[in-house]
Design an enzyme around this catalytic site. Structure first.
Site, PDB file in Angstrom:
ATOM      1  N   ASP A 248     -36.152  47.897  23.992  1.00 21.59           N
ATOM      2  CA  ASP A 248     -37.206  48.008  25.021  1.00 21.59           C
ATOM      3  C   ASP A 248     -36.959  47.176  26.282  1.00 21.59           C
ATOM      4  OD1 ASP A 248     -38.036  45.405  24.300  1.00 21.59           O
ATOM      5  OD2 ASP A 248     -40.127  45.940  24.657  1.00 21.59           O
ATOM      6  N   GLU A 249     -35.692  46.832  26.533  1.00 17.12           N
ATOM      7  CA  GLU A 249     -35.380  46.065  27.741  1.00 17.12           C
ATOM      8  C   GLU A 249     -34.093  46.542  28.368  1.00 17.12           C
ATOM      9  OE1 GLU A 249     -36.955  41.700  26.372  1.00 17.12           O
ATOM     10  OE2 GLU A 249     -35.177  41.772  27.652  1.00 17.12           O
TER      11      GLU A 249
ATOM     12  N   ASP B 174     -39.035  45.743  31.095  1.00 16.25           N
ATOM     13  CA  ASP B 174     -39.456  45.413  29.724  1.00 16.25           C
ATOM     14  C   ASP B 174     -40.651  46.310  29.383  1.00 16.25           C
ATOM     15  OD1 ASP B 174     -40.582  44.323  27.438  1.00 16.25           O
ATOM     16  OD2 ASP B 174     -40.357  42.240  28.097  1.00 16.25           O
TER      17      ASP B 174
HETATM   18  P1  TTP Z   1     -41.398  42.463  22.914  1.00 14.26           P
HETATM   19  O1  TTP Z   1     -40.880  42.969  24.213  1.00 14.26           O
HETATM   20  O2  TTP Z   1     -41.275  41.008  22.633  1.00 14.26           O
HETATM   21  O3  TTP Z   1     -42.925  42.790  22.757  1.00 14.26           O
HETATM   22  P2  TTP Z   1     -43.764  44.051  23.114  1.00 14.26           P
HETATM   23  O4  TTP Z   1     -42.988  45.101  23.798  1.00 14.26           O
HETATM   24  O5  TTP Z   1     -44.459  44.491  21.860  1.00 14.26           O
HETATM   25  O6  TTP Z   1     -44.870  43.450  24.034  1.00 14.26           O
HETATM   26  P3  TTP Z   1     -44.836  43.008  25.560  1.00 14.26           P
HETATM   27  O7  TTP Z   1     -45.850  43.873  26.232  1.00 14.26           O
HETATM   28  O8  TTP Z   1     -45.252  41.575  25.504  1.00 14.26           O
HETATM   29  O9  TTP Z   1     -43.450  43.207  26.062  1.00 14.26           O
HETATM   30  O10 TTP Z   1     -40.713  43.228  21.712  1.00 14.26           O
HETATM   31  C1  TTP Z   1     -40.339  44.598  21.804  1.00 14.26           C
HETATM   32  C2  TTP Z   1     -40.515  45.297  20.476  1.00 14.26           C
HETATM   33  O11 TTP Z   1     -39.764  44.626  19.461  1.00 14.26           O
HETATM   34  C3  TTP Z   1     -41.955  45.276  19.975  1.00 14.26           C
HETATM   35  O12 TTP Z   1     -42.704  46.371  20.433  1.00 14.26           O
HETATM   36  C4  TTP Z   1     -41.811  45.248  18.481  1.00 14.26           C
HETATM   37  C5  TTP Z   1     -40.488  44.594  18.232  1.00 14.26           C
HETATM   38  N1  TTP Z   1     -40.695  43.209  17.754  1.00 14.26           N
HETATM   39  C6  TTP Z   1     -40.718  42.967  16.377  1.00 14.26           C
HETATM   40  O13 TTP Z   1     -40.554  43.896  15.589  1.00 14.26           O
HETATM   41  N2  TTP Z   1     -40.927  41.678  15.925  1.00 14.26           N
HETATM   42  C7  TTP Z   1     -41.108  40.620  16.785  1.00 14.26           C
HETATM   43  O14 TTP Z   1     -41.314  39.462  16.332  1.00 14.26           O
HETATM   44  C8  TTP Z   1     -41.075  40.874  18.210  1.00 14.26           C
HETATM   45  C9  TTP Z   1     -41.286  39.740  19.188  1.00 14.26           C
HETATM   46  C10 TTP Z   1     -40.858  42.175  18.627  1.00 14.26           C
HETATM   47 CA    CA Z   2     -41.687  44.660  25.609  1.00  9.61          CA
END
Ligand code: TTP
Ligand code: CA
Length: 371
Positions: free
Chosen positions: A114-115, A14
Site C-alpha cells: 500500500d505504498e 500511502d
Molecule cells: P499502514 O499503511 O500502516 O496502515 P493503514 O493503511 O491501515 O492505515 P493508514 O490510513 O494509517 O495508512 O499498513 C498498510 C496495511 O498493512 C494495512 O491496511 C494492514 C496491514 N498491516 C498489518 O497487517 N499489520 C500491521 O501491524 C500494520 C501496521 C499494517
Molecule cells: Ca496505509
C-alpha cells in the site's frame, strides 16, 4: 567538482486504512460502521490480532496490532464488523492503483502492498506547485477508476516525502518544499525518523533529544560515538532532512528465476554450469523483453537430501549483460561447491533488484546535462 544532483521532487503515496478500505469498496454498506480486519489465529474464536481498522473504528481506540478481543471490547455496543484478511483481493486492488501511479512517475518504486515512491522531477520540471496539481490529478484518477483514497507527501527526497505523507491522513496532501524541510521536521518527535525505534528513542530521550530538531542540533561527533559512525551520520543527515536515496525503479515482478533438475546428481562444476547456462539464456530473454537490468544474482541448489541452499551476490552496478550473469553464477557455484559436501540434484538461477534500462539512461543523461 561538487557532483550534487539538482533539486528532486519525490512523492510518497500511502493508501488509507488499506485493508479496511478494500472491504468498504466491495461492500459500501460498511462505510459508516466500524470495520476491523484481522488475522484470526484459530485457537479460539476471538484469538488473533487487528491488521487494520477504518477511521470510524479508530475513534474507539482500535488500531493495528492490538488483540482482537480488545478491539471487540472497545467496540461493544456498536455495529462493528469484523472481517478476516483477504490478501489476494487487496493485492488485486493494489495492482490497479499502482498501475495508475506508475504512469504518473519518471521512476516508480513500490514498497509493500500500500505504498509507493514516485520521482516526478522531470514530470513537474522541479516545480512543487506542479507536483501539487499532479498529486490531485492522481487522487482523482484513482478515486474514479478504482474507488480508493490515499495520502500523499511531496518533498525533496524520500525521507521528507514519507514523513509528510504520515502527517495528514486520510486523503491528505502535504507538500514540503526544500526550503521548508527543516522547519517542517524540527518540532516532530524524533521517533518519526526511520531507525528510531523504542530503544533508540529512549536512549535519545535520556540525552535530551526529544524532537527531530534536537537531533539536528546534536553534536555529530557525539552521535557517531554513541551510535556508531554510519548510524550517527545517518541520524545527523536524516534530522536535517538530507537523504540522497534515489527512487529505485521496480519491475512488475521482483525477481526472475528458473530452476531445473540435472540429468544425474553431481558435484562437477562444468555439469552444473552447463545446466545453469541454459537457464540463464532463458532468463536473459525475459530480461531483454522487459527491458530491465538487475543488480542481484542468486543461485539455488537442491541437494540429494532435498535440502535447499542458496547464495547470492549484489553487483556494484545494475546490468543486463549475459556474460556478467554467467560469470557471477560460475563464481557463486565455485564457492558453493567448495563449502558443501553433498551432491546436487537440481539447480536454479535467480536475478532481482531490477532497474529499468531506459529510465537509468535518461537519468544519467539529465544528470550530466545539469552538471
Ligand atoms: P499502514 O499503511 O500502516 O496502515 P493503514 O493503511 O491501515 O492505515 P493508514 O490510513 O494509517 O495508512 O499498513 C498498510 C496495511 O498493512 C494495512 O491496511 C494492514 C496491514 N498491516 C498489518 O497487517 N499489520 C500491521 O501491524 C500494520 C501496521 C499494517
Ligand atoms: Ca496505509
Amino acid at each position: 567538482m561538487n557532483l550534487r544532483m539538482k533539486t528532486r521532487v519525490v512523492m510518497l503515496v500511502d493508501f488509507d486504512y488499506f485493508f479496511a478500505q478494500c472491504e468498504e469498496l466491495r461492500n459500501p454498506a460498511l462505510k459508516d460502521k466500524p470495520v476491523v480486519v484481522g488475522v484470526y489465529s484459530g485457537r479460539t474464536e476471538e484469538s488473533g490480532a487487528v491488521s487494520t481498522a477504518n477511521y470510524v473504528a479508530r475513534k474507539f481506540g482500535v488500531k493495528s496490532g492490538i488483540p482482537l478481543y480488545l478491539a471487540k471490547k472497545r467496540l461493544e455496543g456498536t455495529e462493528a464488523v469484523f472481517l478476516p484478511v483477504d490478501y489476494e483481493f487487496y493485492e488485486q486492488i493494489s495492482d490497479k492503483i499502482m498501475h495508475v501511479l506508475r504512469g504518473c512517475a519518471d521512476s516508480f518504486e513500490q514498497v509493500g502492498i500500500d505504498e509507493a515512491y514516485l520521482d516526478v522531477t522531470q514530470k513537474t520540471q522541479g516545480n512543487f506547485e506542479a507536483a501539487s496539481d499532479l498529486a490531485k490529478k492522481m487522487k482523482n484518477e484513482v478515486k474514479n477508476q478504482v474507488g480508493i483514497t490515499f495520502s500523499v507527501g511531496v518533498g525533496p527526497n524520500k525521507l521528507v516525502a514519507k514523513i509528510a505523507a504520515d502527517s495528514q491522513k486520510p486523503d491528505g496532501l502535504t507538500i514540503v518544499k526544500p526550503e521548508e524541510a527543516e522547519r517542517f521536521l524540527s518540532p516532530l518527535p524524533v521517533n518519526r525518523l526511520v531507525g528510531v525505534g523504542r530503544k533508540t528513542g529512549a536512549k535519545m530521550g535520556e540525552l535530551g533529544i526529544k524532537t527531530i530538531g534536537d537531533l539536528a542540533r546534536y553534536n555529530t561527533q557525539k552521535l557517531m560515538e554513541l551510535f556508531g559512525k554510519n548510524v550517527g551520520i545517518y541520524f545527523h543527515n536524516a534530522a536535517n532532512g538530507v537523504d540522497n536515496e534515489r527512487v529505485q525503479e521496480t519491475g512488475a515482478a521482483e525477481s526472475i528465476s528458473r530452476i531445473s533438475t540435472l540429468k544425474e546428481n553431481t558435484r562437477d562444476l562444468s555439469v552444473v554450469l552447463e545446466k545453469c547456462n541454459q537457464l540463464i539464456e532463458d532468463i536473459h530473454k525475459e530480461l531483454v523483453r522487459r527491458n530491465i537490468s538487475f543488480k542481484n544474482v542468486g543461485i539455488i541448489a537442491i541437494m540429494t537430501d532435498l535440502s535447499v541452499r542458496s547464495r547470492s551476490k549484489t553487483l556494484e552496478t545494475a546490468t543486463s549483460d549475459i556474460e556478467v550473469l554467467k560469470n557471477t553464477v560460475r563464481e557463486l557455484f565455485e564457492k558453493f561447491l567448495g563449502e558443501s559436501e553433498l551432491e546436487i540434484r537440481r539447480v536454479g538461477v535467480k536475478i532481482s533488484h531490477f532497474a529499468k534500462e531506459e529510465a537509468e539512461q535518461k537519468r544519467l543523461t539529465s544528470f550530466f546535462q545539469s552538471t
